[in-house]
Design an enzyme around this catalytic site. Sequence first.
Site, PDB file in Angstrom:
ATOM      1  N   HIS A  69       0.822  -1.217   0.000  1.00 41.96           N
ATOM      2  CA  HIS A  69       0.000   0.000   0.000  1.00 41.96           C
ATOM      3  C   HIS A  69       0.856   1.267   0.000  1.00 41.96           C
ATOM      4  O   HIS A  69       0.391   2.336  -0.382  1.00 41.96           O
ATOM      5  CB  HIS A  69      -0.977  -0.005   1.180  1.00 41.96           C
ATOM      6  CG  HIS A  69      -2.181  -0.852   0.926  1.00 41.96           C
ATOM      7  ND1 HIS A  69      -3.425  -0.579   1.440  1.00 41.96           N
ATOM      8  CD2 HIS A  69      -2.330  -1.987   0.191  1.00 41.96           C
ATOM      9  CE1 HIS A  69      -4.294  -1.503   1.032  1.00 41.96           C
ATOM     10  NE2 HIS A  69      -3.646  -2.376   0.287  1.00 41.96           N
ATOM     11  N   VAL A  73       0.983   3.903  -4.036  1.00 44.17           N
ATOM     12  CA  VAL A  73       0.491   5.280  -3.933  1.00 44.17           C
ATOM     13  C   VAL A  73       1.677   6.242  -4.044  1.00 44.17           C
ATOM     14  O   VAL A  73       2.383   6.490  -3.076  1.00 44.17           O
ATOM     15  CB  VAL A  73      -0.292   5.491  -2.621  1.00 44.17           C
ATOM     16  CG1 VAL A  73      -0.861   6.894  -2.560  1.00 44.17           C
ATOM     17  CG2 VAL A  73      -1.397   4.453  -2.481  1.00 44.17           C
ATOM     18  N   SER A  79       4.882   7.064   2.538  1.00 45.55           N
ATOM     19  CA  SER A  79       3.753   7.998   2.682  1.00 45.55           C
ATOM     20  C   SER A  79       2.602   7.379   3.478  1.00 45.55           C
ATOM     21  O   SER A  79       1.888   8.080   4.190  1.00 45.55           O
ATOM     22  CB  SER A  79       3.254   8.459   1.309  1.00 45.55           C
ATOM     23  OG  SER A  79       2.889   7.351   0.515  1.00 45.55           O
ATOM     24  N   ASN A  97      -7.690   1.591   3.100  1.00 44.14           N
ATOM     25  CA  ASN A  97      -6.798   1.528   4.272  1.00 44.14           C
ATOM     26  C   ASN A  97      -7.525   1.565   5.611  1.00 44.14           C
ATOM     27  O   ASN A  97      -7.105   0.915   6.577  1.00 44.14           O
ATOM     28  CB  ASN A  97      -5.804   2.695   4.233  1.00 44.14           C
ATOM     29  CG  ASN A  97      -4.754   2.538   3.144  1.00 44.14           C
ATOM     30  OD1 ASN A  97      -4.494   1.410   2.704  1.00 44.14           O
ATOM     31  ND2 ASN A  97      -4.150   3.633   2.719  1.00 44.14           N
ATOM     32  N   HIS A 199      -1.584 -12.984  -0.792  1.00 43.70           N
ATOM     33  CA  HIS A 199      -2.753 -13.499  -0.075  1.00 43.70           C
ATOM     34  C   HIS A 199      -2.571 -14.948   0.373  1.00 43.70           C
ATOM     35  O   HIS A 199      -3.512 -15.573   0.828  1.00 43.70           O
ATOM     36  CB  HIS A 199      -4.010 -13.342  -0.932  1.00 43.70           C
ATOM     37  CG  HIS A 199      -4.391 -11.907  -1.147  1.00 43.70           C
ATOM     38  ND1 HIS A 199      -5.394 -11.490  -1.968  1.00 43.70           N
ATOM     39  CD2 HIS A 199      -3.872 -10.765  -0.602  1.00 43.70           C
ATOM     40  CE1 HIS A 199      -5.495 -10.174  -1.942  1.00 43.70           C
ATOM     41  NE2 HIS A 199      -4.569  -9.705  -1.128  1.00 43.70           N
ATOM     42  N   THR A 200      -1.361 -15.454   0.267  1.00 45.53           N
ATOM     43  CA  THR A 200      -1.033 -16.734   0.896  1.00 45.53           C
ATOM     44  C   THR A 200      -0.935 -16.575   2.415  1.00 45.53           C
ATOM     45  O   THR A 200      -0.886 -17.557   3.151  1.00 45.53           O
ATOM     46  CB  THR A 200       0.280 -17.307   0.326  1.00 45.53           C
ATOM     47  OG1 THR A 200       0.542 -18.567   0.931  1.00 45.53           O
ATOM     48  CG2 THR A 200       1.471 -16.411   0.607  1.00 45.53           C
ATOM     49  N   ASP A 244      -6.176 -17.693   2.686  1.00 48.31           N
ATOM     50  CA  ASP A 244      -6.037 -19.033   2.114  1.00 48.31           C
ATOM     51  C   ASP A 244      -6.098 -20.049   3.243  1.00 48.31           C
ATOM     52  O   ASP A 244      -6.308 -19.672   4.404  1.00 48.31           O
ATOM     53  CB  ASP A 244      -4.784 -19.172   1.226  1.00 48.31           C
ATOM     54  CG  ASP A 244      -3.508 -19.487   1.985  1.00 48.31           C
ATOM     55  OD1 ASP A 244      -3.494 -19.349   3.233  1.00 48.31           O
ATOM     56  OD2 ASP A 244      -2.513 -19.860   1.348  1.00 48.31           O
ATOM     57  N   THR A 246      -3.916 -21.755   4.696  1.00 49.22           N
ATOM     58  CA  THR A 246      -2.792 -21.723   5.645  1.00 49.22           C
ATOM     59  C   THR A 246      -2.295 -20.281   5.806  1.00 49.22           C
ATOM     60  O   THR A 246      -1.260 -19.915   5.238  1.00 49.22           O
ATOM     61  CB  THR A 246      -1.636 -22.604   5.125  1.00 49.22           C
ATOM     62  OG1 THR A 246      -1.312 -22.154   3.790  1.00 49.22           O
ATOM     63  CG2 THR A 246      -2.005 -24.072   5.074  1.00 49.22           C
ATOM     64  N   GLU A 251       3.350 -20.088   1.066  1.00 51.35           N
ATOM     65  CA  GLU A 251       3.550 -21.192   0.113  1.00 51.35           C
ATOM     66  C   GLU A 251       2.467 -21.071  -0.951  1.00 51.35           C
ATOM     67  O   GLU A 251       1.864 -20.022  -1.073  1.00 51.35           O
ATOM     68  CB  GLU A 251       3.535 -22.566   0.802  1.00 51.35           C
ATOM     69  CG  GLU A 251       2.772 -22.640   2.099  1.00 51.35           C
ATOM     70  CD  GLU A 251       1.276 -22.469   1.970  1.00 51.35           C
ATOM     71  OE1 GLU A 251       0.815 -21.544   1.261  1.00 51.35           O
ATOM     72  OE2 GLU A 251       0.559 -23.221   2.606  1.00 51.35           O
TER      73      GLU A 251
HETATM   74  C1  HEM Z   1      -4.336  -7.607  -6.785  1.00 51.55           C
HETATM   75  C2  HEM Z   1      -5.006  -6.693  -6.137  1.00 51.55           C
HETATM   76  C3  HEM Z   1      -5.255  -6.776  -4.655  1.00 51.55           C
HETATM   77  C4  HEM Z   1      -6.450  -6.561  -4.058  1.00 51.55           C
HETATM   78  C5  HEM Z   1      -7.757  -6.184  -4.730  1.00 51.55           C
HETATM   79  C6  HEM Z   1      -6.259  -6.768  -2.650  1.00 51.55           C
HETATM   80  C7  HEM Z   1      -7.231  -6.618  -1.684  1.00 51.55           C
HETATM   81  C8  HEM Z   1      -7.106  -7.004  -0.371  1.00 51.55           C
HETATM   82  C9  HEM Z   1      -8.162  -6.969   0.592  1.00 51.55           C
HETATM   83  C10 HEM Z   1      -9.588  -6.473   0.334  1.00 51.55           C
HETATM   84  C11 HEM Z   1      -7.668  -7.454   1.760  1.00 51.55           C
HETATM   85  C12 HEM Z   1      -8.430  -7.603   3.070  1.00 51.55           C
HETATM   86  C13 HEM Z   1      -8.377  -6.277   3.794  1.00 51.55           C
HETATM   87  C14 HEM Z   1      -9.334  -6.185   4.952  1.00 51.55           C
HETATM   88  O1  HEM Z   1     -10.192  -7.054   5.087  1.00 51.55           O
HETATM   89  O2  HEM Z   1      -9.236  -5.239   5.733  1.00 51.55           O
HETATM   90  C15 HEM Z   1      -6.290  -7.782   1.542  1.00 51.55           C
HETATM   91  C16 HEM Z   1      -5.447  -8.297   2.493  1.00 51.55           C
HETATM   92  C17 HEM Z   1      -4.114  -8.544   2.274  1.00 51.55           C
HETATM   93  N1  HEM Z   1      -3.396  -8.250   1.126  1.00 51.55           N
HETATM   94 FE1  HEM Z   1      -4.188  -7.733  -0.643  1.00 51.55          FE
HETATM   95  N2  HEM Z   1      -4.943  -7.095  -2.428  1.00 51.55           N
HETATM   96  C18 HEM Z   1      -4.298  -7.106  -3.621  1.00 51.55           C
HETATM   97  C19 HEM Z   1      -2.957  -7.337  -3.819  1.00 51.55           C
HETATM   98  C20 HEM Z   1      -2.051  -7.577  -2.813  1.00 51.55           C
HETATM   99  C21 HEM Z   1      -0.627  -7.579  -2.972  1.00 51.55           C
HETATM  100  C22 HEM Z   1       0.105  -7.244  -4.264  1.00 51.55           C
HETATM  101  C23 HEM Z   1      -0.088  -7.887  -1.760  1.00 51.55           C
HETATM  102  C24 HEM Z   1       1.357  -8.019  -1.372  1.00 51.55           C
HETATM  103  C25 HEM Z   1       2.288  -8.486  -2.162  1.00 51.55           C
HETATM  104  C26 HEM Z   1      -1.181  -8.087  -0.852  1.00 51.55           C
HETATM  105  C27 HEM Z   1      -1.052  -8.466   0.465  1.00 51.55           C
HETATM  106  C28 HEM Z   1      -2.109  -8.620   1.337  1.00 51.55           C
HETATM  107  C29 HEM Z   1      -1.967  -9.206   2.660  1.00 51.55           C
HETATM  108  C30 HEM Z   1      -0.698  -9.793   3.236  1.00 51.55           C
HETATM  109  C31 HEM Z   1      -3.229  -9.133   3.268  1.00 51.55           C
HETATM  110  C32 HEM Z   1      -3.589  -9.573   4.691  1.00 51.55           C
HETATM  111  C33 HEM Z   1      -3.254  -8.435   5.639  1.00 51.55           C
HETATM  112  C34 HEM Z   1      -3.521  -8.736   7.108  1.00 51.55           C
HETATM  113  O3  HEM Z   1      -3.937  -9.840   7.464  1.00 51.55           O
HETATM  114  O4  HEM Z   1      -3.301  -7.799   7.899  1.00 51.55           O
HETATM  115  N3  HEM Z   1      -2.358  -7.854  -1.512  1.00 51.55           N
HETATM  116  N4  HEM Z   1      -5.969  -7.493   0.231  1.00 51.55           N
END
Ligand code: HEM
Length: 325
Positions: A69, A73, A79, A97, A199-200, A244, A246, A251
């Site tokens: 994030h 941006v 930022s 955010n 999202h793993t 996911d 796990t 992984e």
């Molecule tokens: C492809 C477009 C993407 C979309 C639309 C997206 C959207 C989201 C959403 C909606 C959540 C849940 C947030 C919440 O419920 O508050 C999330 C969680 C997460 N995203 Fe993504 N995401 C994307 C790409 C990425 C990328 C590129 C990464 C890192 C390389 C990433 C890493 C994560 C992680 C690690 C979480 C879990 C965070 C936590 O548990 O605190 N995401 N994402």
Amino acid sequence: MASSSPCQIFLVFVMVTLVTSLIPSNALLTPHFYDNVCPQALPTIKSVVLHAILREKRIGASLLRLHFHDCFVNGCDGSVLLDDTPNFTGEKTALPNINSIRGFSVVDEIKAAVDKVCKGPVVSCADILATAARDSVAILGGPQFFYNVLLGRRDARTASKAAANANLPSPTFNFSQLISNFKSQGLNVKDLVALSGGHTIGFARCTTFRNRIYNETNIDPIFAASLRKTCPRNGGDNNLTPLDFTPTRVENTYYRDLLYKRGVLHSDQQLFKGQGSESDKLVQLYSKNTFAFASDFKTSLIKMGNIKPLTGRQGEIRLNCRRVR
Ligand code: HEM
Ligand SMILES: *[C@@H]1O[C@H](CO)[C@@H](O)[C@H](O)[C@H]1NC(C)=O
Ligand SMILES: *[C@@H]1O[C@H](CO)[C@@H](O)[C@H](O)[C@H]1NC(C)=O
Ligand SMILES: *[C@@H]1O[C@H](CO)[C@@H](O)[C@H](O)[C@H]1NC(C)=O
């Protein structure tokens, strides 16, 4: 004093060129940026991240997402970390955010620890995010997910809530929206599929996947039914579900879930529809081959970390990651 000979003038020219080339004004990022100025910087970050993960497994996911994030941006410039003040609005209250990104107190802890070991503010908050993301991935994924993080970013004196709202992808995006969102950051289909592997690990709130589990057909019905138990039609917006099977291990389970229509977010399942697209093929490859996923994930994380960094004399090194100096 005698006037300078052409030879002396040439020598001065050579020296000036040498000296100016040693000052990194628009320098590229390098893994060695802190090797001489503060060799303890990286081990210190890793140690704070490790302890934070031992306290709470989810924090690794939260730190990885902060780096994402930040980078999407206006570049990887710290930022995202700036707090709102009465006369300044930052990115924390932007729609993607608010009530969602987390990990700021760990970033504060890292900043205090590196500034102490480096005897001053040497390491930027943007580099802390990139390094904490790398360490989280390596700690939760094992040695094959370790890579040399590129460093030398500096911190922005500004932030943009409007840009955060405009540039961060939404979980409601369809495939072409995801592609064009990543393309505007200089990232391609492979980067999109590999980076979505973020999202793993981690969790999503009910409000981000409610429409998918009640209205969509491209979802395993048994999976949808089980998610409905934690995510009611009304209320429970902040109830969490793992992204996911796990959520504390880096992984390829995320991709296997997509093959069985068990993507949590609408945007996740957009990457696999079983129609033989380039994206479908990458999902199939990563689901079968952890090595291919690890390799492409690391490459794309480095690419993401290279989005428009401030370098040289641009920006600043913050004293407190939440405030400009
Ligand atoms: C492809 C477009 C993407 C979309 C639309 C997206 C959207 C989201 C959403 C909606 C959540 C849940 C947030 C919440 O419920 O508050 C999330 C969680 C997460 N995203 Fe993504 N995401 C994307 C790409 C990425 C990328 C590129 C990464 C890192 C390389 C990433 C890493 C994560 C992680 C690690 C979480 C879990 C965070 C936590 O548990 O605190 N995401 N994402
Ligand atoms: C914000 O407002 C305070 C109080 O009015 C003022 O002292 C401060 O200089 C302002 N900061 C900036 C960055 O404008
Ligand atoms: C994706 O969404 C955009 C914006 O809502 C829409 O214009 C476009 O037709 C959609 N594309 C597909 C393939 O559904
Ligand atoms: C399902 O779709 C309808 C029509 O778009 C919408 O009004 C409703 O809010 C959706 N249900 C959920 C639970 O999101």
